[in-house]
Design an enzyme around this catalytic site. Structure first.
Site, PDB file in Angstrom:
ATOM      1  N   GLU A 295      80.768 -28.088  88.913  1.00  0.00           N
ATOM      2  CA  GLU A 295      79.969 -27.776  87.712  1.00  0.00           C
ATOM      3  C   GLU A 295      80.793 -27.032  86.662  1.00  0.00           C
ATOM      4  OE1 GLU A 295      77.283 -29.348  87.574  1.00  0.00           O
ATOM      5  OE2 GLU A 295      77.285 -29.855  89.692  1.00  0.00           O
TER       6      GLU A 295
ATOM      7  N   ASN B 147      74.422 -27.538  82.833  1.00  0.00           N
ATOM      8  CA  ASN B 147      73.993 -27.077  81.509  1.00  0.00           C
ATOM      9  C   ASN B 147      74.990 -26.063  80.956  1.00  0.00           C
ATOM     10  OD1 ASN B 147      71.319 -28.335  82.151  1.00  0.00           O
ATOM     11  ND2 ASN B 147      71.180 -26.587  83.521  1.00  0.00           N
TER      12      ASN B 147
ATOM     13  N   GLU C 107      81.525 -37.470  85.537  1.00  0.00           N
ATOM     14  CA  GLU C 107      81.371 -37.197  86.964  1.00  0.00           C
ATOM     15  C   GLU C 107      82.633 -37.484  87.770  1.00  0.00           C
ATOM     16  OE1 GLU C 107      79.109 -35.450  87.793  1.00  0.00           O
ATOM     17  OE2 GLU C 107      77.487 -35.779  86.367  1.00  0.00           O
TER      18      GLU C 107
ATOM     19  N   HIS D 196      82.807 -29.416  84.632  1.00  0.00           N
ATOM     20  CA  HIS D 196      81.974 -30.086  83.619  1.00  0.00           C
ATOM     21  C   HIS D 196      81.944 -29.327  82.286  1.00  0.00           C
ATOM     22  CE1 HIS D 196      80.183 -33.634  85.272  1.00  0.00           C
ATOM     23  NE2 HIS D 196      79.610 -33.026  86.293  1.00  0.00           N
TER      24      HIS D 196
END
Length: 1031
Positions: A470, A438, A492, A473
């Site tokens: 993460e 997130n 991914e 990302h």
């Protein structure tokens, strides 16, 4: 005159979608129906969504066809008209004058028998006439008119909404007539009653005329809805719901016009989710034994709709302003920093967060209501914080330090600074995924973020890997997002590739290369199955979306990026290409071609390479190539074919890949400068070496995603080279030889005798990667034999493993070890030895456990040895009970998880049944750990059949906890079936899953399970005699 009016009475019995026909005129010309557009009437325009976004499969949902579609009958109709036109235009030849000089006159009073030629011509003529008559009879009467046949109109069959009205949309994907611009979300969670209310205000822009707004909502009770168009007044509207597609809609009597702005406001209520997605409740026990509750979110891939009504697809990016109410003793977190806090009349506090400074997809929205404590530091104008429950704050330092270093690395590497003011990393006590990216609020399992000050380097490696993934990302996935889940690998695969690339630079002491090599091997194993899928593949159902989160999207995606980087000239083209990709598409959505085009456009050398041409073969088709090499003197011949581990001999593919084949030889094999490259684009290719060589090793350091077969002579030469000098190849190359020969044995290209012959060199091997790969492969075979109840062979395989690795096992210490690589080697060796009941290993483990228990925790077991020790403890009744008691009280999560695996490794069937039930119940053992429990139980002889029965009996409860197709369900299915190898087991598994129907029968993981059982059976049938002889 209406061209469809004539002869209506004569043809009234035709189907209603066939068009009335006009009478033929005397001698009509045949009309080219495609050109004579003036002959067609004008029909109402379709909603562009129904044209542009209708997949082929959706034809099942419509009566008739779209304006631009033609079914097979219509195509036949049109082509027949064109073919028959030639004979119709020449019909006048039948009326030619009999005086024509070309007319043959019959002999007078001749009554002779016709010749054979005449008979053949007559028969052919009759056949043609009969065929034409049939065609004319069955063609629509309109075929040869000037107006032609009118195409059928598109008439969607809409589903029925919950209130009985027709729902105005029938497809899984949303229409693209409306684009959300911003969301204003107000949420009021009640953690005492586990419910929440909300208000969502969505500002939207109309892209093209439409009479409907369709968006997502799941398990939300809409209590009020208003709509405002432009500067008009808001008015109440009726919301229709179609639950199977998680969609709601508002219909309008008049078109919303392209270019207009509008606002939809929805009030709703819902229960907090009791699973691990949406806005869900969680709890933990604090240091005083009190139960603490919290609420957190997990929206990827399809669960934002469970927290607020939204356009829940990655391409619908928007900004978000979020307000959340809470009790005074709680805190709230969201993607952005808190802007202000207001005291509400009911005594609650309402936190309002800044409006997001970036457009983002709904799956990246996040919020948390909890009693957490942070530690923070400023890094490059970003406030980085790590949150945990108060009792575990002492375990957050390493994560904060690692995240700070990685943030600086990525800012520099991508030449784009992280765009938000803050970056929170939050450890959630009850969290199914490893972590979730997130934007600005990354959530983690506690085991993926928290490490103690005394933690082993292997435990730190886990935290660093997940954190690096993460953070990557935040650029790949958040800043630039795939347009749809079919290209999930763009998120991914890149994040996986960058986690390893970044850590090799930022934290080289973690020795992450061994881990990256191992996951590439496992990706090859999965992709060798017929049930695999292309990296970029069609996705049309929620289950298919969930199933994209697998090793193909993650590890294969990362592997082909590694191969691409290794094949590009220079060391900067890859980096410059991805920087251009990020800058060009910042804030937007992309597909795979956008990435390849960016990498192609960046030229840093004269040796320009078309990346798109090379890489499309790796993303658009499943599987990978088997490269077979033949060496004759100085000439090398390479051939490629699809490496397909299917037991169906009828399955053949003509797949070809553009392969950058790297190779080294006996004269130079270790340094990167030794590496040569040959691009194999066709079925076979040849090249010449500068001189004669003893052997070739292809796929230098295993950077390519393919397997190599050297033939009998080639394998023999490599075996001899390794026997003479184990260091003649890099440790990655030695590991890849071991992996490849086991794979070729499974394929049936080499006998298991060849495998055992290669493994003879291992007595001189000391490096981690080759040893751990060999152990993994041999342990797999050991477990297959064990489950097959081939007791004499099981004993021989045990002796084979222990004798081959005894010298290495005996060299291992049981004290602290600093090197990650040595820890990986030690834990793999000792876990194998103790599992096989090697006496000195089990005695050492028992002694360490006893010392640990008696010291009341002050004597520490080295982190990499804890799993070995707890597994051995789990085998004795007394130690199992001790371990069980410790599990209930230990607070350090990594250690707790290892204890759980130790408990689950028991061979006591009563305890196995108990631990499976406890994992499902979720009190003592969190349900998030159930896949791990099942996986561990299935490894043992006593537990695997109990686990399979448990899965069958509790399937409906399992898919309530974990979505159909999710990684958790994939893990459970694979664990329970991957070691089965008999026809009886195959029928049992097939029968169970086929009975599930829409509850999971169509999952790719089910096809993978069935295929794996067949392959196990085939391998066993073929190799049991060899094993009997050679072990």
């Amino acid at each position: 005159m209406d061209p469809f009016d004539s002869n209506s009475t004569e043809r009234a019995n035709l189907p209603r979608n066939m068009i009335e026909n006009s009478m033929f005129e005397e001698e009509p010309d045949v009309v080219d129906l495609a050109k004579d557009s003036t002959a067609f009437p004008t029909f109402p325009a379709l909603d562009p969504d129904e044209v542009a976004y209708e997949p082929r499969s959706s034809r099942l949902l419509v009566r008739g066809l779209g304006e631009n579609d033609m079914d097979e009958d219509e195509e036949d109709c049109e082509s027949s008209a064109r073919l028959l036109g030639m004979s119709f235009m020449n019909r006048s030849s039948a009326h030619r004058s009999s005086s024509s000089p070309y007319s043959r006159q019959a002999p007078p009073r001749s009554c002779s028998r016709p010749s054979a030629r005449t008979m053949v011509v007559c028969v052919l003529f009759l056949v043609i006439v009969a065929s034409m008559t049939m065609v004319l009879y069955f063609l629509p009467g309109c075929t040869f008119t000037k107006t032609g046949c009118r195409k059928a109109t598109f008439e969607p069959v809409y589903p029925v909404s919950t209130n009985g009205e027709l729902f105005p949309w029938a497809l899984f994907r949303l229409p693209h007539s409306i684009r959300p611009l911003s969301y204003d979300l107000t949420l009021n969670p009640d953690l005492d009653n586990m419910i929440f209310t909300g208000c969502t205000v969505i500002n939207m822009f109309v892209l093209h005329n439409t009479k409907r707004i369709v968006l997502h909502s799941a398990n939300l009770n809409i209590t009020k809805a208003t709509f405002k168009l432009g500067d008009g007044e808001p008015s109440d509207v009726t919301v229709l719901e179609y639950k199977p597609n998680h969609q709601i809609a508002v219909k309008f009597s008049e078109d919303l016009k392209a270019g207009q702005h509008c606002v939809l406001t929805l009030d709703y209520s819902a229960s907090l989710s009791h699973t691990y997605d949406g806005f869900y409740n969680s709890s933990y026990i604090d240091k005083d034994g009190n139960k603490r509750v919290l609420a957190a979110t997990q929206f990827e891939p399809l669960s934002a709709r469970k927290a607020f009504p939204c356009f829940d697809e990655p391409a619908f990016k928007a900004t978000f302003l979020i307000r959340i109410s809470r009790k005074p003793d709680f805190l709230t977190l969201s993607n952005m920093p808190k802007a202000k806090t207001t005291l509400l009349p009911n005594g609650l506090m309402q936190d309002e967060f800044e409006k997001t400074s970036v457009n983002m997809s709904t799956y990246l929205v996040a919020f948390i209501v909890a009693n957490f404590s942070p530690i923070s530091k400023n890094v490059s104008e970003t406030l980085v914080s790590v949150y945990s429950v108060p009792e575990k704050m002492e375990h957050t330092d390493y994560a904060l330090d690692t995240a700070s270093k990685l943030l600086e690395f990525y800012n520099d590497f991508f030449e784009i600074n992280y765009p938000l003011k803050k970056l929170d990393l939050v450890a959630i006590p009850d969290f199914l995924a490893g972590a979730m990216e997130n934007w600005g609020l990354i959530t983690f399992r506690e085991t993926s973020l928290l490490v103690g000050k005394q933690s082993s380097p292997m435990e730190k490696q886990v935290v660093a890997s997940v954190t690096a993934h993460e953070l990557a990302h935040q650029w790949f996935g958040n800043l630039v997002t795939m347009s749809w889940w079919n290209d999930l690998w763009l998120n991914e695969g890149f994040a996986t590739y960058m986690q390893y690339t970044s850590l090799q630079t930022v934290l080289p002491q973690l020795d992450i290369g061994n881990l990256f090599l191992a996951v590439r091997f496992r990706a090859l194993d999965k992709d060798a199955l017929n049930s695999s899928h292309a990296v970029s593949t069609e996705v049309n159902t929620p289950e298919q979306v969930e199933e994209m989160f697998d090793s193909v999207s993650y590890e294969k995606g990362a592997s082909i990026l590694l191969m691409l980087n290794a094949s590009l000239p220079g060391d900067q083209q890859f980096r410059k290409g991805i920087i251009q990709y990020l800058k060009q598409f910042s804030g937007f959505n992309t597909d795979t071609d956008d990435l390849w085009n960016s990498l192609t456009q960046v030229e840093v050398s004269t040796q320009h390479q078309n990346v798109s041409e090379m890489m499309s073969s790796w993303t658009s088709q499943k599987g990978f190539p088997l490269v077979t090499v033949s060496l004759k003197g100085d000439q090398v011949t390479l051939t490629q074919e699809h490496f397909l581990l299917t037991s169906d001999n009828a399955t053949h593919t003509s797949s070809l890949w553009n392969i950058p084949v790297t190779y080294v030889n006996d004269s130079c094999s270790l340094d990167p400068e030794c590496r040569q490259v040959f691009t194999l684009k066709t079925k076979s290719g040849t090249f010449k070496l500068p001189g004669s060589v003893k052997w070739l090793k292809l796929n230098y350091r295993n950077t390519g995603f393919y397997i190599v077969h050297y033939g009998d002579e080639g394998w023999a030469a490599l075996r001899e080279a390794l026997s003479n000098n184990v260091s003649v190849l890099t440790h990655e190359d030695r590991a890849s030889l071991i992996h490849n020969i086991f794979a070729l044995s499974r394929l049936g290209r080499v006998s298991f005798r060849h495998v055992l012959n290669l493994l003879n060199y291992l007595s001189n091997e000391t490096e981690t990667s080759p040893v751990t790969e060999a152990l993994l492969q041999l342990n797999n075979i050991y477990r297959l034999l064990d489950k097959r109840q081939a007791h004499s062979l099981v004993a021989r395989m045990k002796n084979y493993i222990l004798s081959h690795f005894s010298s290495l096992i005996n060299k291992q210490t049981w004290t602290e070890e600093d090197s990650v690589s040595k820890q990986e080697l030690r834990s793999a060796l000792l876990e194998t030895a103790c599992t096989l009941n090697e006496e000195s290993c089990t005695q050492q483990a028992k002694a360490l456990f006893k010392q640990y228990v008696e010291s009341n925790g002050t004597s520490r077991i080295p982190g990499d040895l804890q799993q070995v020790v707890f597994n051995v403890a789990g085998q004795s009744t007394e130690d199992w009970l001790t371990l069980h008691n410790m599990y209930g009280h230990v607070t350090y999560d990594s250690e707790k998880r290892k204890m759980l695996r130790g408990l689950a490794s028991t061979q006591d069937v009563r305890r196995i049944v108990w631990i499976l039930k406890e994992g499902l119940k979720g009190d003592l053992i969190q349900t998030q750990e159930l896949p791990l429990v099942i996986s561990t139980v299935c490894n043992g002889f006593a537990g695997y059949l109990f686990a399979w029965d448990f899965i069958q009996e509790n399937w409906d409860r399992l898919i309530e906890k974990f979505p159909v197709g999710s990684f958790a369900i994939q893990t459970i299915i694979k664990s329970a079936t991957s070691q089965l190898s008999t026809q009886a087991h195959l029928h049992q598994v097939q029968g169970f899953f086929s009975s599930l129907k829409e509850r999971g029968s169509q999952m790719r993981s089910v096809q993978e399970a069935l295929e794996t059982i067949r392959l196990n059976q085939r391998w066993m049938d073929k190799n049991l005699p060899t094993l009997q002889k050679w072990l």
